[in-house]
Design an enzyme around this catalytic site. Structure first.
Site: not given
Ligand code: NOJ
Length: 709
Positions: A251
Site C-alpha cells: 500500500d
Molecule cells: C492508500 C489506500 O489504502 C489504497 O487503498 C489505495 O489504493 C492507495 N492509497 C493508492 O491510492
C-alpha cells in the site's frame, strides 16, 4: 529479462505517484523525471487521462534504454468518469449482475483514460461504522462479500486482460484492515487466525478464484506484524496455500512505514523485510529504489526474489498488450467517445435505484398524484448538492455531471407538484441562520422532504468518526421541521451506518441513499414516484448508538444470551441500551409486502456429502409488483468451536406480481456447512444445524437438520 541490469529490474518494482490525485503523503525525496528516462520506474499511480498517460509513456518508451512500458494504476473504486454508487451502497442491491456491470463500465472508461490497473475491489469485511473505509467495501458479511469480490473482479478484468476495455484488478487490503481497533484508520488488528480464516480471508480467496491479477498489502499490523511483511498472510496463505502467482503491491508507502511500526530501523531495512516478504512493488515508498540494488549486491536479498517480481510485472504488461503497443490505452478519440456515454449513465442509474434502501414507510411513499399533496419542500444540505453525491474516491468524476436530488425530483415531478428548495443549514456547522427560512417553507408546504447526512469525504481513507450522528445541527433542523406538523420524509446520504434513532421514531418515511453517484437525483425520483419499487437490503447493521459497536449479525451467542431470560440480571446486555441493532443486516422494505410459508427441507438427516434442498413459498400480499431478497442462514448448534448465531449461506432475488406466489429453492452442499475448525482446517462436523429462511437476518422461519457421520 536477460537484457536488463539489476538497476532496471529493481526499477520495475518501483511505483511513483503523479499528481492528478493525492492519495497519500507525497514523498519529497524523488527524482522521478530522471528515473523515468533511465528506465528506473515500472509503474505510476495517480495519473489519469489518455493525454497525460501518453506523455509519461512516451518518455519511458522513447528515452529509456529498453523502452519497457509503464503500467498505470489508479483507484477506480466506484466508477471512473461515470460515477456509480459507493461500493457499500451497491452491495445493498445484492445484485451481482449490476455490480459486475458497474465494474465492467468502470474498466471500459478507465482503460479509455489510459489506465491499466485498478486498485479495487476493496474486499475488507467491515463491522465498524466509525471506520471511514466501510464505504468502500461490500459490508459486514463474508459470504455476500465473497460473491461481490468475484463479481467485481470479473467486471474489471472481463474475459481477457488483452482486450482494450479491461483493466487488471487488485484485491485489497491483505488482510483484516477492516478490523482496525476502535474504528481508527491504520490502527492495529489483533485477531485469531481462526477469525481471520473464517471471516476476513474468504473474500480474498474468492477474488483470487475469479482470477484477480494482483493483491495489495494492508497498512495495519496483524497480531503485531505489519501485513506488508506478514509471513502467515503472504507466504503461508497467499503463496503456499492459495498458489497466487500474480503481483503483490504494497500500500502507499506501507514499506516505508515499517519504521513507524517499529520493526525496521531505516529504509534499507524496510526494503529488505518487504522484498524478503515477497512484496513485488513498492508503492511510492522509495525503499526499493534507494536500497534494493545494494541489498542484492550484499547478498541480503536474493536476486531470485527480484527476478520473480519482475517476471510477474512484465508478464502483466504483456497480458495487457503493452509490449505490442504501449500507447494502445491512451488514444484521446477513444476516450472522448467512451466516457460518460448514455449507456454508462443508464447503468449508473439502474445501479443507483437498486442501491436505495427503504428503511421506514408509514404509507407516505410512493407519492401518488391522487393524494392531497401539492407543494413539496426540499430541505437540507444534501438536497441540491452535486459534489457530495460523488462520495469518496470519485476518480475522474465531476460534480458538473451529477444530477442532484433537486434536479431529479424537479424533472420527474415538476408538472405534478410545486417543488421549492431551501438548504436550511450546512452539513457540518453550528450556524442556524437559515433555519427560519426552512421552517417558513415547510409551513407553506404539504410535505417536507429532508435531505441530510454526511459530506462525501467524511468517509473513505483516514476519515473516521467517533460519533456517527448527523454532523453539525442537521438533527436540530429536522426537529424544528417536525414541529410544523407536516409529513416528514428523510433521505439520508452517508458513507457509513449512522445513529438515527430520532429519525426512526419521528419520520414518516426514511430512505437510505448512501452516495449514489452521478445519477443520484434521477434514481431517487424513480423510487419516490414508485416507477421503481425499492428492493435493496442493508449489508451492514445499523447500531442504535456508538457504544454497541462493533455490532454485526453473525456474532457468537455468549453463554448468557439475553433472549433466553430477559429479566435476569446476569445476562449479556447493556444497562442503557438494547443489544439489538436499530436495523439488522439484510433489512430493507418494499412498497409491497411479502409473506413466507411452507418452509421445508428435502431431508431432516443428511450424511456429510449429500445435497440438501430447502424450499419456501413466498407470496406478494400487497397491491403492486416487487422484488424480495430471500435469504438463507444457518446456525451450527453444537460444534467444536462456538459458531455464529446466523451465517448467510444463500440468497435469491425474486420478482413477484401482486398476489403471486413462487416457490424458492436453495440447494446446499457439504461446502455450505464447513468452517475453519479449531485446527484451522476446512471441515464439516456432524451434529444439528438450524436452517433459517426469511426477509432479513432477524425475521426468519427455522427448521433443523442433522448431519450424520
Ligand atoms: C492508500 C489506500 O489504502 C489504497 O487503498 C489505495 O489504493 C492507495 N492509497 C493508492 O491510492
Amino acid at each position: 529479462m536477460e537484457k536488463m541490469t539489476l538497476e532496471e529490474k529493481v526499477g520495475q518494482m518501483h511505483q511513483i505517484a503523479g499528481n492528478d490525485a493525492v492519495s497519500g503523503p507525497l514523498n519529497p525525496s524523488s527524482n522521478d523525471g530522471e528515473d523515468l528516462r533511465r528506465g528506473l520506474v515500472g509503474s505510476m499511480l495517480n495519473v489519469v487521462g489518455a493525454d497525460k498517460t501518453y506523455k509519461y509513456q512516451k518518455i519511458v518508451v522513447e528515452e529509456s534504454r529498453l523502452g519497457i512500458p509503464l503500467i498505470f494504476g489508479h483507484d477506480v473504486i466506484h466508477g471512473c468518469k461515470t460515477i456509480f454508487p459507493i461500493p457499500l451502497a451497491e452491495s445493498c442491491s445484492w445484485d451481482l449482475d449490476i455490480i459486475k456491470r458497474s465494474a465492467r463500465i468502470s474498466a471500459i472508461e478507465a482503460s479509455a483514460m489510459g489506465l491499466h490497473w485498478t486498485f479495487a475491489p476493496m474486499v475488507d469485511i467491515a463491522r465498524d461504522p466509525r471506520w471511514g473505509r466501510i464505504a468502500e467495501g461490500g459490508g459486514e458479511d463474508t459470504y455476500l462479500g465473497s460473491l461481490i469480490a468475484a463479481a467485481r473482479v470479473k467486471g474489471f478484468q472481463g474475459d481477457d486482460l488483452n482486450s482494450l476495455d479491461t483493466v487488471a484488478a487488485c484485491a485489497k487490503h491483505f488482510a483484516a484492515y477492516g478490523a482496525a481497533e476502535a474504528g481508527r484508520d491504520y490502527n492495529q488488528v489483533d485477531i485469531s487466525e481462526n477469525n481471520l480464516r473464517n471471516i476476513y480471508l474468504p473474500p480474498f480467496k474468492s477474488a483470487l478464484d475469479a482470477g484477480v491479477a494482483s493483491f495489495m498489502n494492508a497498512f495495519n499490523t496483524l497480531n503485531g506484524i505489519p501485513a506488508t511483511i506478514n509471513e502467515l498472510l503472504v507466504k503461508s496463505i497467499l503463496k503456499d496455500e492459495w498458489k497466487f502467482d500474480g503481483i503483490i503491491v504494497s500500500d502507499y508507502n506501507s514499506i516505508g512505514e515499517l519504521i513507524q511500526h517499529g520493526v525496521a530501523a531505516d529504509k534499507k531495512e524496510c526494503a529488505e523485510l518487504a522484498a524478503n516478504a515477497l512484496c513485488d512493488m513498492d508503492m511510492s515508498g522509495y525503499c526499493y529504489r534507494d536500497h534494493l540494488v545494494e541489498l542484492v549486491k550484499e547478498g541480503i536479498v536474493s536476486e531470485v526474489i527480484v527476478d520473480s517480481a519482475v517476471e510477474k510485472i512484465l508478464t502483466l504488461k504483456y497480458k495487457l498488450g503493452l509490449f505490442d503497443d504501449p500507447y494502445r490505452y491512451c488514444k484521446p478519440n477513444r476516450e472522448s467517445e467512451i466516457i460518460l456515454s448514455h449507456t454508462n449513465r443508464q447503468v449508473a442509474r439502474e445501479c443507483a435505484r437498486k442501491s436505495i434502501v427503504l428503511l421506514k414507510n408509514e404509507g407516505t411513499l410512493p407519492l401518488t398524484k391522487s393524494s392531497a399533496i401539492r407543494k413539496i419542500a426540499l430541505i437540507g444540505p444534501l438536497a441540491n448538492n452535486k459534489f457530495d453525491m460523488l462520495g469518496s474516491w470519485y476518480c475522474a468524476g465531476d460534480e458538473n455531471d451529477v444530477v442532484s436530488f433537486y434536479d431529479g425530483l424537479k424533472n420527474r415531478f415538476g408538472s405534478d407538484y410545486e417543488i421549492n428548495y431551501c438548504k436550511g443549514c450546512e452539513i457540518d456547522s453550528e450556524v442556524k441562520e437559515d433555519f427560519s427560512e426552512a421552517i417558513g417553507l415547510a409551513e407553506k408546504s404539504d410535505l417536507i422532504f429532508a435531505f441530510v447526512g454526511e459530506a462525501g469525504l467524511m468517509s473513505g481513507e483516514a476519515s473516521c468518526r467517533t460519533n456517527i450522528l448527523l454532523p453539525g445541527n442537521q438533527l436540530e433542523l429536522l426537529k424544528a421541521l417536525k414541529q410544523t406538523g407536516k409529513k416528514l420524509i428523510v433521505a439520508l446520504s452517508n458513507g457509513r451506518p449512522l445513529e438515527i434513532n430520532w429519525i426512526e421514531e419521528n419520520a414518516d418515511a426514511i430512505l437510505e441513499t448512501w452516495f449514489l453517484g452521478i445519477e443520484a437525483g434521477n434514481a431517487l425520483a424513480e423510487v419516490i414516484s414508485g416507477d421503481f419499487n425499492p428492493s435493496a437490503k442493508l449489508t451492514v447493521s445499523f447500531p442504535r448508538n456508538v457504544g454497541q459497536i462493533p455490532i454485526y449479525y453473525n456474532h457468537l451467542n455468549t453463554g448468557r444470551p439475553l433472549y433466553e431470560s430477559p429479566n435476569e440480571h446476569y445476562r449479556s446486555r447493556y444497562l442503557d441500551s438494547s443489544v439489538e441493532p436499530l436495523y439488522p443486516f439484510g433489512y430493507g422494505l418494499s412498497y409491497t409486502k411479502f409473506e413466507f410459508s411452507n418452509f421445508s427441507l428435502s431431508k431432516n438427516k443428511i450424511a456429510e456429502i449429500e445435497e440438501l434442498v430447502a424450499s419456501v413459498d413466498i407470496k406478494n400480499i400487497g397491491e403492486i409488483s416487487g422484488e424480495e431478497i430471500v435469504q438463507l442462514y444457518i446456525h451450527d448448534k453444537v460444534a467444536t468451536l462456538s459458531r455464529p448465531v446466523r451465517e448467510l449461506k444463500a440468497f435469491k432475488k425474486i420478482s413477484l406480481q401482486a398476489g403471486e406466489t413462487k416457490k424458492v429453492k436453495f440447494s446446499l452442499s457439504d461446502e455450505d456447512f464447513k468452517y475453519y475448525d479449531k485446527n484451522n482446517k476446512w471441515n464439516i462436523e456432524p451434529g444439528i444445524i438450524e436452517i433459517f429462511v426469511g426477509a432479513n437476518s432477524q425475521d426468519l422461519l427455522m427448521k433443523e437438520i442433522e448431519i450424520t457421520k
